[in-house]
Design an enzyme around this catalytic site. Structure first.
Site, PDB file in Angstrom:
ATOM      1  N   ASP A   1     -25.885  10.725  -9.836  1.00  0.00           N
ATOM      2  CA  ASP A   1     -26.476   9.690  -8.974  1.00  0.00           C
ATOM      3  C   ASP A   1     -27.509   8.882  -9.743  1.00  0.00           C
ATOM      4  O   ASP A   1     -28.308   9.445 -10.502  1.00  0.00           O
ATOM      5  CB  ASP A   1     -27.182  10.328  -7.770  1.00  0.00           C
ATOM      6  CG  ASP A   1     -26.259  10.516  -6.585  1.00  0.00           C
ATOM      7  OD1 ASP A   1     -25.196   9.855  -6.552  1.00  0.00           O
ATOM      8  OD2 ASP A   1     -26.598  11.314  -5.700  1.00  0.00           O
TER       9      ASP A   1
ATOM     10  N   LYS B   1     -13.239   0.544 -13.768  1.00  0.00           N
ATOM     11  CA  LYS B   1     -13.703  -0.764 -13.280  1.00  0.00           C
ATOM     12  C   LYS B   1     -14.152  -1.646 -14.459  1.00  0.00           C
ATOM     13  O   LYS B   1     -13.868  -2.839 -14.508  1.00  0.00           O
ATOM     14  CB  LYS B   1     -14.842  -0.594 -12.267  1.00  0.00           C
ATOM     15  CG  LYS B   1     -14.408   0.052 -10.955  1.00  0.00           C
ATOM     16  CD  LYS B   1     -13.392  -0.799 -10.200  1.00  0.00           C
ATOM     17  CE  LYS B   1     -12.837  -0.126  -8.959  1.00  0.00           C
ATOM     18  NZ  LYS B   1     -11.690  -0.809  -8.362  1.00  0.00           N
TER      19      LYS B   1
ATOM     20  N   LEU C   1      -0.200   4.136   0.976  1.00  0.00           N
ATOM     21  CA  LEU C   1      -0.781   5.007   2.014  1.00  0.00           C
ATOM     22  C   LEU C   1      -1.368   6.296   1.425  1.00  0.00           C
ATOM     23  O   LEU C   1      -1.485   7.296   2.124  1.00  0.00           O
ATOM     24  CB  LEU C   1       0.256   5.341   3.098  1.00  0.00           C
ATOM     25  CG  LEU C   1       0.906   4.131   3.791  1.00  0.00           C
ATOM     26  CD1 LEU C   1       1.984   4.591   4.790  1.00  0.00           C
ATOM     27  CD2 LEU C   1      -0.135   3.280   4.523  1.00  0.00           C
TER      28      LEU C   1
ATOM     29  N   ASN D   1     -22.797  -0.988  -1.716  1.00  0.00           N
ATOM     30  CA  ASN D   1     -22.264   0.132  -0.927  1.00  0.00           C
ATOM     31  C   ASN D   1     -21.755  -0.315   0.443  1.00  0.00           C
ATOM     32  O   ASN D   1     -22.556  -0.561   1.341  1.00  0.00           O
ATOM     33  CB  ASN D   1     -23.340   1.206  -0.750  1.00  0.00           C
ATOM     34  CG  ASN D   1     -23.670   1.922  -2.043  1.00  0.00           C
ATOM     35  OD1 ASN D   1     -23.950   1.287  -3.056  1.00  0.00           O
ATOM     36  ND2 ASN D   1     -23.616   3.226  -2.034  1.00  0.00           N
TER      37      ASN D   1
ATOM     38  N   TYR E   1     -13.856   6.947 -13.168  1.00  0.00           N
ATOM     39  CA  TYR E   1     -13.715   5.913 -12.130  1.00  0.00           C
ATOM     40  C   TYR E   1     -14.485   4.643 -12.539  1.00  0.00           C
ATOM     41  O   TYR E   1     -13.935   3.534 -12.548  1.00  0.00           O
ATOM     42  CB  TYR E   1     -14.236   6.424 -10.773  1.00  0.00           C
ATOM     43  CG  TYR E   1     -14.588   5.309  -9.827  1.00  0.00           C
ATOM     44  CD1 TYR E   1     -13.584   4.589  -9.175  1.00  0.00           C
ATOM     45  CD2 TYR E   1     -15.918   4.926  -9.618  1.00  0.00           C
ATOM     46  CE1 TYR E   1     -13.903   3.536  -8.341  1.00  0.00           C
ATOM     47  CE2 TYR E   1     -16.242   3.875  -8.784  1.00  0.00           C
ATOM     48  CZ  TYR E   1     -15.227   3.179  -8.146  1.00  0.00           C
ATOM     49  OH  TYR E   1     -15.557   2.121  -7.341  1.00  0.00           O
TER      50      TYR E   1
ATOM     51  N   ARG F   1     -30.097   2.248  -2.256  1.00  0.00           N
ATOM     52  CA  ARG F   1     -28.853   1.508  -2.448  1.00  0.00           C
ATOM     53  C   ARG F   1     -28.886   0.227  -1.617  1.00  0.00           C
ATOM     54  O   ARG F   1     -29.682   0.082  -0.694  1.00  0.00           O
ATOM     55  CB  ARG F   1     -27.637   2.333  -1.979  1.00  0.00           C
ATOM     56  CG  ARG F   1     -27.406   3.628  -2.732  1.00  0.00           C
ATOM     57  CD  ARG F   1     -26.845   3.382  -4.123  1.00  0.00           C
ATOM     58  NE  ARG F   1     -26.549   4.635  -4.804  1.00  0.00           N
ATOM     59  CZ  ARG F   1     -27.443   5.346  -5.490  1.00  0.00           C
ATOM     60  NH1 ARG F   1     -28.706   4.936  -5.590  1.00  0.00           N
ATOM     61  NH2 ARG F   1     -27.092   6.483  -6.081  1.00  0.00           N
TER      62      ARG F   1
ATOM     63  N   ASP G   1       0.867  -1.182   0.000  1.00  0.00           N
ATOM     64  CA  ASP G   1       0.000   0.000   0.000  1.00  0.00           C
ATOM     65  C   ASP G   1       0.900   1.228   0.000  1.00  0.00           C
ATOM     66  O   ASP G   1       1.913   1.250   0.699  1.00  0.00           O
ATOM     67  CB  ASP G   1      -0.879  -0.011   1.260  1.00  0.00           C
ATOM     68  CG  ASP G   1      -2.133   0.833   1.114  1.00  0.00           C
ATOM     69  OD1 ASP G   1      -3.229   0.306   1.360  1.00  0.00           O
ATOM     70  OD2 ASP G   1      -2.013   2.029   0.751  1.00  0.00           O
TER      71      ASP G   1
ATOM     72  N   ASN H   1     -19.334  10.001   0.599  1.00  0.00           N
ATOM     73  CA  ASN H   1     -20.296   8.911   0.780  1.00  0.00           C
ATOM     74  C   ASN H   1     -21.231   9.174   1.956  1.00  0.00           C
ATOM     75  O   ASN H   1     -20.899   9.895   2.895  1.00  0.00           O
ATOM     76  CB  ASN H   1     -19.559   7.577   0.970  1.00  0.00           C
ATOM     77  CG  ASN H   1     -18.752   7.213  -0.267  1.00  0.00           C
ATOM     78  OD1 ASN H   1     -17.540   7.135  -0.221  1.00  0.00           O
ATOM     79  ND2 ASN H   1     -19.420   7.014  -1.400  1.00  0.00           N
TER      80      ASN H   1
ATOM     81  N   SER I   1     -17.217  -2.966  -8.955  1.00  0.00           N
ATOM     82  CA  SER I   1     -18.258  -2.168  -8.310  1.00  0.00           C
ATOM     83  C   SER I   1     -19.581  -2.339  -9.042  1.00  0.00           C
ATOM     84  O   SER I   1     -19.606  -2.557 -10.263  1.00  0.00           O
ATOM     85  CB  SER I   1     -17.828  -0.705  -8.363  1.00  0.00           C
ATOM     86  OG  SER I   1     -18.903   0.143  -8.090  1.00  0.00           O
TER      87      SER I   1
ATOM     88  N   PHE J   1      -6.987  -4.555  -4.124  1.00  0.00           N
ATOM     89  CA  PHE J   1      -7.873  -3.452  -3.729  1.00  0.00           C
ATOM     90  C   PHE J   1      -7.346  -2.106  -4.199  1.00  0.00           C
ATOM     91  O   PHE J   1      -8.132  -1.174  -4.361  1.00  0.00           O
ATOM     92  CB  PHE J   1      -7.966  -3.363  -2.200  1.00  0.00           C
ATOM     93  CG  PHE J   1      -8.665  -4.503  -1.531  1.00  0.00           C
ATOM     94  CD1 PHE J   1     -10.046  -4.592  -1.558  1.00  0.00           C
ATOM     95  CD2 PHE J   1      -7.948  -5.472  -0.841  1.00  0.00           C
ATOM     96  CE1 PHE J   1     -10.699  -5.636  -0.922  1.00  0.00           C
ATOM     97  CE2 PHE J   1      -8.595  -6.514  -0.202  1.00  0.00           C
ATOM     98  CZ  PHE J   1      -9.982  -6.600  -0.235  1.00  0.00           C
TER      99      PHE J   1
HETATM  100  C1  UD1 Z   1     -20.542   6.058  -5.022  1.00  0.00           C
HETATM  101  C2  UD1 Z   1     -20.190   5.833  -6.461  1.00  0.00           C
HETATM  102  C3  UD1 Z   1     -19.790   4.405  -6.671  1.00  0.00           C
HETATM  103  C4  UD1 Z   1     -18.619   4.061  -5.774  1.00  0.00           C
HETATM  104  C5  UD1 Z   1     -19.042   4.324  -4.333  1.00  0.00           C
HETATM  105  C6  UD1 Z   1     -17.892   4.064  -3.365  1.00  0.00           C
HETATM  106  C7  UD1 Z   1     -21.571   7.387  -7.755  1.00  0.00           C
HETATM  107  C8  UD1 Z   1     -22.679   7.525  -8.733  1.00  0.00           C
HETATM  108  N1  UD1 Z   1     -21.323   6.172  -7.312  1.00  0.00           N
HETATM  109  O1  UD1 Z   1     -21.692   5.290  -4.747  1.00  0.00           O
HETATM  110  O2  UD1 Z   1     -19.416   4.203  -8.002  1.00  0.00           O
HETATM  111  O3  UD1 Z   1     -18.262   2.712  -5.951  1.00  0.00           O
HETATM  112  O4  UD1 Z   1     -19.464   5.679  -4.193  1.00  0.00           O
HETATM  113  O5  UD1 Z   1     -17.024   5.116  -3.269  1.00  0.00           O
HETATM  114  O6  UD1 Z   1     -20.963   8.361  -7.375  1.00  0.00           O
HETATM  115  N2  UD1 Z   1     -26.083  10.981  -0.329  1.00  0.00           N
HETATM  116  C9  UD1 Z   1     -26.693  12.077   0.250  1.00  0.00           C
HETATM  117  N3  UD1 Z   1     -25.916  12.950   0.953  1.00  0.00           N
HETATM  118  C10 UD1 Z   1     -24.564  12.797   1.088  1.00  0.00           C
HETATM  119  C11 UD1 Z   1     -23.956  11.676   0.491  1.00  0.00           C
HETATM  120  C12 UD1 Z   1     -24.737  10.790  -0.224  1.00  0.00           C
HETATM  121  O7  UD1 Z   1     -27.899  12.248   0.144  1.00  0.00           O
HETATM  122  O8  UD1 Z   1     -23.922  13.650   1.731  1.00  0.00           O
HETATM  123  C13 UD1 Z   1     -26.899  10.000  -1.073  1.00  0.00           C
HETATM  124  C14 UD1 Z   1     -26.522   9.900  -2.530  1.00  0.00           C
HETATM  125  O9  UD1 Z   1     -27.235  10.826  -3.291  1.00  0.00           O
HETATM  126  C15 UD1 Z   1     -26.905   8.457  -2.837  1.00  0.00           C
HETATM  127  C16 UD1 Z   1     -26.696   7.721  -1.506  1.00  0.00           C
HETATM  128  O10 UD1 Z   1     -26.668   8.740  -0.510  1.00  0.00           O
HETATM  129  O11 UD1 Z   1     -28.249   8.398  -3.152  1.00  0.00           O
HETATM  130  C17 UD1 Z   1     -25.412   6.934  -1.474  1.00  0.00           C
HETATM  131  O12 UD1 Z   1     -24.342   7.794  -1.852  1.00  0.00           O
HETATM  132  P1  UD1 Z   1     -22.814   7.351  -1.715  1.00  0.00           P
HETATM  133  O13 UD1 Z   1     -22.553   6.850  -0.343  1.00  0.00           O
HETATM  134  O14 UD1 Z   1     -21.979   8.495  -2.196  1.00  0.00           O
HETATM  135  O15 UD1 Z   1     -22.664   6.106  -2.666  1.00  0.00           O
HETATM  136  P2  UD1 Z   1     -23.012   5.947  -4.232  1.00  0.00           P
HETATM  137  O16 UD1 Z   1     -23.208   7.249  -4.862  1.00  0.00           O
HETATM  138  O17 UD1 Z   1     -24.087   4.943  -4.336  1.00  0.00           O
END
Ligand code: UD1
Length: 339
Positions: free
Chosen positions: A300, A155, A34, A181, A151, A233, A32, A201, A126, A82
């Site tokens: 999204d 993949k 880091l 997720n 990104y 999700r 890694d 996230n 992913s 990873f």
């Molecule tokens: C995202 C990536 C995905 C990646 C994963 C891990 C996209 C479209 N997808 O997943 O490819 O593998 O991260 O890094 O970007 N949300 C909020 N408020 C926030 C954060 C998120 O409402 O502050 C909502 C988002 O709109 C989404 C859900 O929470 O509907 C999940 O979001 P997130 O955790 O960022 O994951 P993905 O977008 O599904």
């Protein structure tokens, strides 16, 4: 017992997988650089397992250094790869960095695997490869949609590289795991997710808002075509996800895999909306998380959750941790971070 090279082994999913590998008697070598983790993760791994795995601070895109690692640790049975960059928005800003990091590291690794006769690889893919699926839950036969970001494209290309290489080299076997997720942390709270700056996230953002590090959670859109209007999700506990790697490895090392490349969804099979996640987190941990609804986030997708039947049946793996436990562990980890 097997000897496993884990690239990205101090990262979020990598560190949890290293713990599972060590607890099941495997020898682990972590590579890694880091870039999105830190050396304290190794202390966390030690606290849980009582073992200090070999660690090499090496960038996987550096072929010479990777070769040095393989000379130093001969007779590796399998690689779990990873190491990769994973921030979607950053990949849009810096596509070359993503193609270089994510694809050059894979190409180097595969080339070295051929040269050093390492026959097995588990690759981190992913659910992003499905885009917005036409049918839910989505299974592995669903068509791959045009990638939404560099990104996501890395993949897809990586999966193709592995498939093409396997076609040309009959001794190579690969398991491709398409993660949904990942959330939560190890129940010991010695390892967990360490977001780089402001989290993108959902889960770390909720936890940091609960801890007062962020003022409020922004919920990106409540006008989607879902029961409560927020996106859906498939949130999978990171320890369950780590255990899927162990199952994949067992499958490969026991020669149970007939096809050279097998692809598995790694999810729970349960779709949860953003509001359901937030509400459950608040209930389980008995706290309030300030939040407001804002506009949709660009890129999204509306809803996606896994059909994990293939992994359930073939790998004898299943996501078992109840959501309530996962959310308690996420909060415990966040509180541990403040110390
Ligand atoms: C995202 C990536 C995905 C990646 C994963 C891990 C996209 C479209 N997808 O997943 O490819 O593998 O991260 O890094 O970007 N949300 C909020 N408020 C926030 C954060 C998120 O409402 O502050 C909502 C988002 O709109 C989404 C859900 O929470 O509907 C999940 O979001 P997130 O955790 O960022 O994951 P993905 O977008 O599904």
């Amino acid at each position: 017992m097997a000897k496993i090279l884990v690239t990205g082994g101090t990262g979020y999913i990598g560190s949890h997988t290293v713990v599972e590998l060590l607890q099941n008697g495997n020898e682990v070598i972590i590579v890694d650089n880091l870039s999105n983790s830190n050396v304290q993760v190794l202390e966390g791994i030690y606290k849980i397992t009582g073992i200090n795995p070999a660690f090499e601070n090496v960038d996987c895109t550096d072929y010479v250094q990777m070769e040095r690692v393989l000379n130093k640790y001969p007779n590796i049975d399998a690689v779990i790869h990873f190491a990769a960059s994973k921030a979607v928005a950053e990949s849009v800003e810096k596509p070359l960095m993503y193609y270089r990091n994510n694809l050059l590291s894979l190409i180097n690794l595969l080339e070295l695997m051929l040269n050093y006769k390492i026959p097995n690889i588990v690759f981190s893919s992913s659910c992003t490869v499905y885009g917005q699926p036409d049918k839910l839950p989505v299974d592995e036969k669903a068509p791959i949609k045009k990638a939404e970001s560099p990104y996501g494209n890395t993949k897809q290309i990586a999966e193709e590289i592995i498939t093409d290489l396997a076609a040309a080299n009959k001794q190579l076997k690969a398991v491709v795991l398409r993660y949904f997720n990942p959330i939560g942390a190890h129940p010991s709270a010695h390892i967990g997710e360490i977001p780089n700056g402001i989290p993108n996230n959902l889960m770390p953002y909720i936890a940091q808002t609960a801890a007062g590090k962020r003022t409020e959670l922004k919920i990106y859109g409540n006008d989607y075509n879902t029961p409560d209007g927020t996106c859906i999700r498939d949130y999978i506990d990171v320890v369950d996800l780590a255990k899927a790697h162990l199952a994949a490895l067992t499958h490969l090392l026991n020669n149970k895999q007939e096809k050279q490349v097998e692809v598995f969804n790694v999810g729970t099979g349960r779709g949860l909306s953003v509001l359901e996640m937030l509400t459950t987190f608040q209930e389980v941990n008995k706290l309030k998380v300030p939040h407001k609804i804002v506009a949709r986030r660009k890129g999204d997708i509306e809803q996606v959750w896994a059909d994990p039947t293939h992994a359930n049946n073939t790998l004898q793996w299943k996501a078992l941790t109840p959501l309530t436990e996962t959310l308690k562990n996420a909060w415990k980890w966040e509180q541990n971070q403040k110390k």
